[in-house]
Structures are given as structure tokens and as C-alpha cells.
Scaffold this active site. Structure first.
Site, PDB file in Angstrom:
ATOM      1  N   SER A  51      -0.962  -0.609  -3.997  1.00 29.80           N
ATOM      2  CA  SER A  51      -1.836  -0.126  -4.457  1.00 29.80           C
ATOM      3  C   SER A  51      -1.476   1.353  -4.009  1.00 29.80           C
ATOM      4  O   SER A  51      -1.237   0.998  -2.875  1.00 29.80           O
ATOM      5  CB  SER A  51      -3.526  -0.058  -4.330  1.00 29.80           C
ATOM      6  OG  SER A  51      -4.332   0.760  -4.173  1.00 29.80           O
ATOM      7  N   LEU A  99       4.193   0.121  -2.158  1.00 25.87           N
ATOM      8  CA  LEU A  99       3.760   0.710  -4.003  1.00 25.87           C
ATOM      9  C   LEU A  99       4.913   1.083  -4.394  1.00 25.87           C
ATOM     10  O   LEU A  99       5.414   0.442  -5.131  1.00 25.87           O
ATOM     11  CB  LEU A  99       2.813   1.244  -4.045  1.00 25.87           C
ATOM     12  CG  LEU A  99       2.125   1.794  -5.740  1.00 25.87           C
ATOM     13  CD1 LEU A  99       2.105   0.537  -6.459  1.00 25.87           C
ATOM     14  CD2 LEU A  99       1.035   2.475  -5.676  1.00 25.87           C
ATOM     15  N   GLU A 106       0.591  -1.275   0.077  1.00 21.85           N
ATOM     16  CA  GLU A 106      -0.374   0.095  -0.095  1.00 21.85           C
ATOM     17  C   GLU A 106       0.988   1.577   0.208  1.00 21.85           C
ATOM     18  O   GLU A 106       2.009   1.126   0.562  1.00 21.85           O
ATOM     19  CB  GLU A 106      -0.671  -0.383   1.380  1.00 21.85           C
ATOM     20  CG  GLU A 106      -2.093  -0.910   1.764  1.00 21.85           C
ATOM     21  CD  GLU A 106      -3.142  -0.900   2.650  1.00 21.85           C
ATOM     22  OE1 GLU A 106      -3.395  -1.432   2.275  1.00 21.85           O
ATOM     23  OE2 GLU A 106      -2.379  -0.583   3.459  1.00 21.85           O
ATOM     24  N   CYS A 107       1.150   2.013  -0.753  1.00 17.23           N
ATOM     25  CA  CYS A 107       1.036   3.610  -0.902  1.00 17.23           C
ATOM     26  C   CYS A 107       2.869   4.032  -1.129  1.00 17.23           C
ATOM     27  O   CYS A 107       3.621   3.335  -1.891  1.00 17.23           O
ATOM     28  CB  CYS A 107       0.571   4.318   0.443  1.00 17.23           C
ATOM     29  SG  CYS A 107       0.963   6.482   0.090  1.00 17.23           S
ATOM     30  N   GLY A 108       3.383   3.416   0.370  1.00 19.14           N
ATOM     31  CA  GLY A 108       5.162   3.793   0.131  1.00 19.14           C
ATOM     32  C   GLY A 108       5.472   2.328  -0.165  1.00 19.14           C
ATOM     33  O   GLY A 108       6.295   2.366  -1.008  1.00 19.14           O
TER      34      GLY A 108
END
Length: 459
Positions: A434, A335, A331-333
């Protein structure tokens, strides 16, 4: 069976962001601990940084309480469960008391949590440069929604003790329980829209002692405890005993200064479904632990990009793990770390793991902030097509895709304020990444499905 559960509790809210809610919560926690009380602290909303501060101060994991992400039943269950063994529970609000999912309802707001949990509420008001106006603001807040159990106010950013006395003697609908003077020297530094990550360099003993002493001097602590103890019993479904499942699945959790944005409730659900969580550091560890799946949360990989890039042994280990078809969720970081490279705000580029064929480019302005709903259009490591869940985005980077032919887009996501959907959920083999920070209380099948995927590919 519905139970009545008595939990002394109080909620610290404010008129908006920047009114000192986090500092007030930390200061109150330290003062109560000094009296020998065991304190549990919670954070309203989807924030990942403030919970780190509260966890650092209490030594207990801070739970998020978010009405929109979790729903009423999960909020009550999480609060009751995490309050066990404590003498008092403190909830820090998010934004202003009534700010939430919509300007026309209390969905997703601190006020919604206050009503669901029947929490006596103290509202912090920035009192700088005002006297009688404080009373006008307090009156408006008190009368806006009579169902919110507001019990008092807190005057922040005062000029002096006499300034506090003036406000206390004004015609205010509820008591002013105290206030804090302006104190730039002992404030906590901020980054982006929030605080720096918690740690001993930020939450120094000197700062914590300062706020504890200030609380004891400037706040009516006994009145605060009286208010907290006046909270009515919570009506909660009986906490059924969950039969422990065999720990036959080990999931590696990336957790260090670069990766620490996680919802504690997600960890809880993984454990309840039979997973053993094994924490490791992409910054410091040169080998992966022996695990069946990997979970990379958000954080600040761009700040540590050079160290992450130089840990080549671990990067190769992660590539080998992916090549073995074992599931990797990010997730986020996370990704950004799994992408081909990160370009920081200065324009420097650092090679990353390279499982997602894209370049994460940091920008000076916020790219996305807010709630999203996601639904899957194909089978992923989180389950079959058609799964829906809710989450939150908070990012300063964009992922520039190098070759879309190498990727599958597994999600459609819709922002809270828009009917338009965008493609997301970057997928390569059993890697799913994501920008969405998913809260699995919105769909408890997801942790079950992720563990099932890990078991399926277990060697």
C-alpha cells in the site's frame, strides 16, 4: 495507578515550516551533549526524515508523537518510555505551532502535544528583515491559546548580533532566548518537502560542530535548561512491566539508504508481541535472512532503482519467499519495489520484484500528502475484514495497474479532508502492499495479527 513522572523537557516549535526547527533542535542537542547531558529527541507529526537526523545525532531511536495517529494515551506512553535514562528530552514540532488536522481545532498539532505533555515551548520565528514586527508576531502567538505553555522565542535568520540585540530589546511578551544568523554554507540540503536522508555525508562533523559552537555563542543555554527543568511532573499510568514473550517469530526488515521510513513505535510493538526483527539491505544483501515474514517500509527506491534492479539474486529470493506463502507487507517505497518496474523522473525504467502487477511512475509533482483512515474489506495478513487504522501518505509516484484481475483491493482509504474513499491495499496471495504508512498505535491488533500470520505459515 497514576504516577507523577518528572522529565526535564522542552519543545521547539515555529510559526511554520522552514523556520529552522530541525537545525535548532540538532544544534541544541549537540550543545547539551557537550555539557555531558544524555538527550532524547522526539518529532511531532508523521514525518520520517527528521527523526533520522535526530537518531543520527543522539545515537538513540527518535520516536514520533502524533496526536491524530496515536491518541493521547499512546503519545504519553511513548514519550515517557523513550525518555527513560535521559537527562533532558527535546521535542521538535511540525509545521506551525497550531497547524494540525483542522484549521478549527488543535487536533494533530504541535500545540496539542505541548498541552498533553505540558512541555515548556520555545517558538522559532523567521526574523529576517524585521524588528518591532517580531514583537507583534510573538504577542499574537502567546495570546492565541493561553493553555499552550509558551516560555520564550528564538529569532532565526538574523543579519547580525546587533540585529539580535534590537529584537531582544523590543517589547516582547516573553524572553528571546537567542537566535542564529543566516548560514547557507552549513545548512542541511532539502529534497521534495523535507531534508535529505540523514547520514555522515549530510551531518558532517564540521557542520555539527559549527551549529554546536553557534548555539553556545548565540543562545542562552542556561535559561533553556532552566525552562526545561521547570516542566511539571507528567501524570502517566504506571508503566506496567510487559512480560517478555518467547521470540518464536523472525521478521525481516528492509533497512538501508533506499528503505528507512518507519515508525519506531511499530518496531516496538512487534518486539513486544514476540517478534525478533532481523534487518537486511535490499541494496547490498544477495540473500534473505532466515525469517518468517518480510516488512518493506518507505524510502527512496527510485533513487537507487538501478542498484535494486541489479541485485537479481535477492529479487529471486523474495519471489521464492512469496511463492512459499509467507507474509510480505510493504508500504509506499516498499510497494514500488514489489511492483513490476519503477520509471524514474527521467523516464528510465528498471525492473523490480514483480509481485504486484503494476508500474510505479515517478512524477515531478506531489501526488498525495496527508493523513488517511483505512479499513479492510476482506481478510489480509493484518487480520480479519473490518480492521480500521490510521496512517499517512507522502508520495511522488502513481502505481499504474497492468491487470486488475490479478489483484485484490483490500482497503478502502479516506483522506482526512474528504468523505470519498478510494480502493487500496494491493493484495496477491500473502503479499499486501500500500501507499499508506500505517501507524499501529491507531490499532494495536495489527502487529499481533501480522505476527500471527507469520507464525501460521512458518515452516
Amino acid at each position: 495507578m497514576i504516577q507523577e513522572i518528572r522529565i526535564p523537557r522542552i519543545l521547539i516549535s515555529g510559526t511554520g515550516s522552514g523556520t529552522g526547527k530541525t537545525t535548532f533542535t540538532i544544534a541544541l542537542t549537540k550543545a547539551l551533549q557537550a555539557k555531558g547531558l544524555k538527550v532524547s529527541v522526539f518529532k511531532c507529526g508523521p514525518d520520517y526524515l527528521d527523526p533520522g537526523y535526530h537518531s543520527f545525532v543522539t545515537g538513540k531511536n527518535c520516536q514520533n508523537l502524533d496526536g491524530w495517529l496515536m491518541g493521547k494515551e499512546s503519545v504519553i506512553s511513548s514519550f515517557v518510555g523513550a525518555s527513560q535514562g535521559s537527562d533532558i528530552s527535546i521535542i521538535e514540532g511540525v509545521m506551525g505551532l497550531f497547524d494540525g488536522h483542522s484549521p478549527n481545532s488543535d487536533a494533530g498539532s504541535t500545540a496539542e502535544i505541548a498541552k498533553w505533555l505540558q512541555v515548556p515551548t520555545i517558538v522559532s520565528i523567521d526574523a529576517s528583515g524585521m524588528a518591532a514586527t517580531f514583537s507583534a508576531i510573538a504577542s499574537g502567538i502567546k495570546n492565541y491559546d493561553p493553555q499552550v505553555p509558551i516560555q520564550g522565542f528564538f529569532a532565526n535568520f538574523l543579519g547580525s548580533k546587533s540585529h539580535l540585540s534590537i529584537i531582544e530589546t523590543a517589547s516582547i511578551p516573553l524572553p528571546v532566548l537567542g537566535g542564529f544568523p543566516k548560514s547557507y554554507e552549513y545548512s542541511f540540503p532539502e529534497r521534495h518537502l523535507g531534508l535529505h536522508s540523514a547520514g555522515p555525508d549530510i551531518l558532517t562533523e564540521e557542520k555539527l560542530s559549527f551549529w554546536q559552537n553557534l548555539t553556545e555563542e548565540w543562545l542562552d543555554l542556561e535559561k533553556v535548561l532552566e525552562i526545561a527543568n521547570s516542566a511539571p511532573p507528567i501524570l502517566s499510568p504506571g508503566q506496567s512491566k510487559i512480560q517478555p514473550k518467547t521470540k518464536d517469530c523472525r521478521i525481516g526488515i528492509a533497512f538501508d539508504e533506499a528503505f528507512h521510513f518507519y515508525y519506531e513505535d511499530n518496531f516496538k510493538k512487534l518486539r513486544e508481541e514476540g517478534a525478533e526483527l532481523v534487518f537486511f539491505s535490499p541494496l547490498k544483501d544477495t540473500k534473505l535472512p532466515e525469517v518468517d515474514g518480510l516488512y518493506f517500509g518507505g524510502g527512496y527506491p527510485e533513487i537507487f532503482a538501478d542498484l535494486l534492479a541489479n541485485n537479481k539474486n535477492l529479487i529471486q529470493d523474495i519471489k521464492n519467499f512469496a511463492n512459499s506463502k509467507k507474509p510480505i507487507y510493504a508500504e509506499c517505497g516498499g510497494l514500488m519495489y514489489l511492483s513490476s518496474e519503477i520509471q524514474n523522473i527521467e523516464g528510465q525504467c528498471f525492473p523490480m520484484v514483480g509481485l504486484i502487477p503494476g508500474k510505479a511512475i515517478m512524477g515531478p509533482k506531489l501526488k498525495s500528502l496527508g493523513y488517511v483512515e483505512a479499513y479492510t474489506e476482506r481478510r489480509t495478513i493484518l487480520g480479519e475484514a473490518g480492521i480500521r487504522f490510521r496512517g499517512h501518505q507522502f508520495r511522488y509516484s502513481d502505481l499504474i495497474i497492468e491487470n486488475e484481475d490479478e489483484l485484490l483491493f483490500s482497503y478502502h482509504i479516506r483522506k482526512r479532508k474528504s468523505e470519498q474513499s478510494t480502493r487500496e491495499g494491493y493484495t496477491v496471495s500473502n503479499v499486501l502492499a500500500s501507499y499508506v504508512h500505517a501507524h499501529w498505535a491507531s490499532n494495536p491488533e495489527i502487529p499481533k495479527n501480522f505476527i500471527a500470520s507469520c507464525r501460521r505459515f512458518k515452516v
